[in-house]
Design an enzyme around this catalytic site. Structure first.
Site, PDB file in Angstrom:
ATOM      1  N   HIS A  73       0.779  -1.291   0.040  1.00  0.00           N
ATOM      2  CA  HIS A  73      -0.096  -0.068  -0.073  1.00  0.00           C
ATOM      3  C   HIS A  73       0.925   1.221   0.076  1.00  0.00           C
ATOM      4  O   HIS A  73       0.363   2.318   0.184  1.00  0.00           O
ATOM      5  CB  HIS A  73      -0.871   0.080   1.226  1.00  0.00           C
ATOM      6  CG  HIS A  73      -0.078   0.091   2.523  1.00  0.00           C
ATOM      7  ND1 HIS A  73       0.378  -1.179   2.892  1.00  0.00           N
ATOM      8  CD2 HIS A  73       0.183   0.943   3.452  1.00  0.00           C
ATOM      9  CE1 HIS A  73       0.924  -1.154   4.194  1.00  0.00           C
ATOM     10  NE2 HIS A  73       0.831   0.082   4.334  1.00  0.00           N
ATOM     11  N   CYS A  74       2.246   1.227  -0.072  1.00  0.00           N
ATOM     12  CA  CYS A  74       2.997   2.278   0.193  1.00  0.00           C
ATOM     13  C   CYS A  74       4.070   2.392  -0.970  1.00  0.00           C
ATOM     14  O   CYS A  74       3.835   3.559  -1.822  1.00  0.00           O
ATOM     15  CB  CYS A  74       3.772   2.188   1.495  1.00  0.00           C
ATOM     16  SG  CYS A  74       2.903   2.680   2.906  1.00  0.00           S
ATOM     17  N   ILE A  75       4.876   1.591  -1.396  1.00  0.00           N
ATOM     18  CA  ILE A  75       5.988   1.671  -2.174  1.00  0.00           C
ATOM     19  C   ILE A  75       5.771   1.915  -3.706  1.00  0.00           C
ATOM     20  O   ILE A  75       6.226   2.850  -4.100  1.00  0.00           O
ATOM     21  CB  ILE A  75       7.040   0.516  -1.883  1.00  0.00           C
ATOM     22  CG1 ILE A  75       7.624   0.831  -0.603  1.00  0.00           C
ATOM     23  CG2 ILE A  75       8.259   0.940  -3.037  1.00  0.00           C
ATOM     24  CD1 ILE A  75       8.562  -0.310  -0.403  1.00  0.00           C
ATOM     25  N   ASP A  79       3.370   5.689  -3.378  1.00  0.00           N
ATOM     26  CA  ASP A  79       3.867   7.050  -2.763  1.00  0.00           C
ATOM     27  C   ASP A  79       4.678   7.807  -3.554  1.00  0.00           C
ATOM     28  O   ASP A  79       4.411   8.860  -3.560  1.00  0.00           O
ATOM     29  CB  ASP A  79       4.389   6.829  -1.190  1.00  0.00           C
ATOM     30  CG  ASP A  79       3.478   6.197  -0.282  1.00  0.00           C
ATOM     31  OD1 ASP A  79       2.297   5.916  -0.775  1.00  0.00           O
ATOM     32  OD2 ASP A  79       4.115   5.941   0.815  1.00  0.00           O
TER      33      ASP A  79
END
Length: 478
Positions: free
Chosen positions: A276-278, A281
């Site tokens: 859910h991030c890398i 973002d």
């Protein structure tokens, strides 16, 4: 300067554990945070629109691997933790942490609809003396450009009547060493008083607090952390492609380089980015940079390299099958691991989803094995079909033409995995003692070892409930 009465009152309430804490969004970030607040002694209410999550918490059950059910049960029994789908619970709260998703649209633009929806729910229920903290990862400026105006519509002013801050989540699922309670918490308030109040709230539940000068700084901190990883992974993925061309083992190269005690940090190649991030973002940062007339070339290049890795893996699979005189079209291919990282059940942005779709386009007969993901809905991958996890222990030797290791779960028996396939493509360097039928990403390829085409018994693969007839036919074809 003397503190205002509202600041002093809320600070006293927070420090005395009388403050009533709320967490909106009870996923991988929100539930662990709510548990830590409740454990610290705050009466804590979790708010989520998913009734199954609310029911689980109120029944004393956890649905997050990193949060033991025993902890949730104990906090429910003590009365410090409860959950609801009703936003009117906000009326009884003193602090609110917003922990909702911030995905990307197909155009790679930020989708802030979840943040906006929550802010719209808070605004009419906002009262003097409340503290609102956004934790959802987003671009610099979201807190004061988007959330602030919504909350101030009723006439209350941030920093004076209510208090607003941003504190980025730093969750690493399945990390046995670092969890919510011991990962330093960066906090940036709209005013110094906002920072002080938010820091005091976190200080009760988290070991180390790192105040910064503004929400924008805190927002940028999170994007720097994940962009740093994305860019370095992109670099080592490109190095893996280079090593493949040059006959060099990239895994040996990284291992040796990691012996340097300064100036180097190891990153490892793989089939693509997930979570859910890398994968998300850095695009928030590049999108915001474009608004300021700046082209983030490193970020865009890393995104292109990382996004191309599933295509490269398909090429590896085709080459491995070609080495044993089999075409990809019509071959039985099993994807080992569909979660985005080892030992978790989270499939968000997993490169396995893209890989499944690409293999389907090439005509492969698909299956998957993942002990953490018993059912994979066809809705989770482009043009997908519903499938169920295959237990490789029940598979005859050499049944699959190719097994591709996408996620290196510790529960996998890699000797069993090699036995079940004519050829194995290992994208994670997960197999400690690879046999001659193993092809590794970013490593010199050994000469192919033909496997005798002995007839094998069919393996029944259950289709998830509700699958369309065409999906059943596609899965049963293995």
């Amino acid at each position: 300067m003397a503190k205002s009465a509202l600041v002093a009152s809320l600070l006293d309430s927070i420090q005395a554990r009388r403050a009533r804490a709320g967490v909106i969004g009870l996923g991988y970030v929100g539930l662990p945070l709510a548990v830590e607040f409740a454990r610290a002694g705050y009466a804590t209410v979790g708010i989520d629109l998913d009734p199954s999550k609310v029911t689980a918490i109120n029944d004393g059950r956890s649905y997050i691997d990193d949060v033991p059910t025993a902890d949730v049960a104990a906090l429910r029994a003590s009365g410090t933790l409860k959950a609801t789908t009703d936003f009117d619970a906000i009326l009884e709260l003193d602090t609110i942490n917003i922990c909702v998703p911030t995905p990307l649209r197909k155009t790679k633009d930020p989708d802030l609809s979840y943040i906006v929806a929550v802010a719209e729910e808070i605004a009419p229920r906002l009262r003097p003396g409340m503290l609102i903290i956004l934790e959802s990862t987003t671009y610099p400026g979201t807190t004061d450009e988007l959330v602030l105006p919504i909350l101030e519509r009723g006439g209350l002013k941030a920093g004076k009547d209510f208090f607003l801050a941003f504190s980025p989540e730093r969750v690493d699922p399945s990390n046995p060493t670092f969890g919510t309670h011991n990962v330093p918490k960066v906090v940036g308030g709209f005013t110094p008083a906002c920072t002080e109040l938010a820091s005091a709230l976190y200080q009760a539940a988290i070991a180390t607090i790192v105040p910064v000068s503004s929400p924008r700084v805190a927002e940028m901190v999170k994007l720097l952390e994940n962009t740093f990883r994305a860019v370095n992974i992109g670099m080592v993925n490109e190095l893996a492609l280079m090593c493949d061309r040059m006959g060099i083992d990239v895994w040996e190269v990284v291992k040796a380089a990691a012996t340097k005690p300064f100036g180097f940090m190891p990153f490892y190649p793989g089939p693509g980015l997930g979570g859910h991030c890398i994968p998300i973002d850095p695009f928030y940062l590049s999108w915001k940079a474009r608004q300021a007339g700046f082209e983030a070339r490193f970020i865009e290049l890393a995104g292109a390299v990382n996004g191309s890795m599933p295509h490269y893996v398909v090429t590896l699979i085709g080459s491995a099958l070609n080495g044993i005189r089999l075409p990809l079209n019509g071959s039985k291919v099993l994807v080992a691991g569909v979660a985005y990282k080892r030992n978790v059940d989270d499939i968000r942005e997993s490169p396995a989803m893209d890989l499944l779709s690409l293999l389907q386009e090439q005509g492969a007969e698909l299956s998957y094995s993942d002990p953490h993901v018993p059912v994979l809905s066809g809705k989770e991958w482009p043009n997908g079909v519903d499938m169920r996890h295959v237990d490789l222990a029940s598979v005859p030797a050499g049944y699959y033409d190719c097994i591709v290791v996408v996620t290196d779960h510790s529960k996998f028996d890699y000797a069993e995995l090699q036995r079940a396939a004519k050829v194995v493509v290992d994208t994670r360097n997960a197999i400690a003692n690879p046999g001659p039928n193993v092809v590794r990403l970013g490593a010199p390829q050994a000469a192919a070892v033909p496997v005798a085409a002995a007839p094998v018994a069919p393996v029944p693969v259950a289709v998830a409930p509700g699958a369309a007839p065409s999906a059943a036919k596609a899965v049963a074809a293995v």
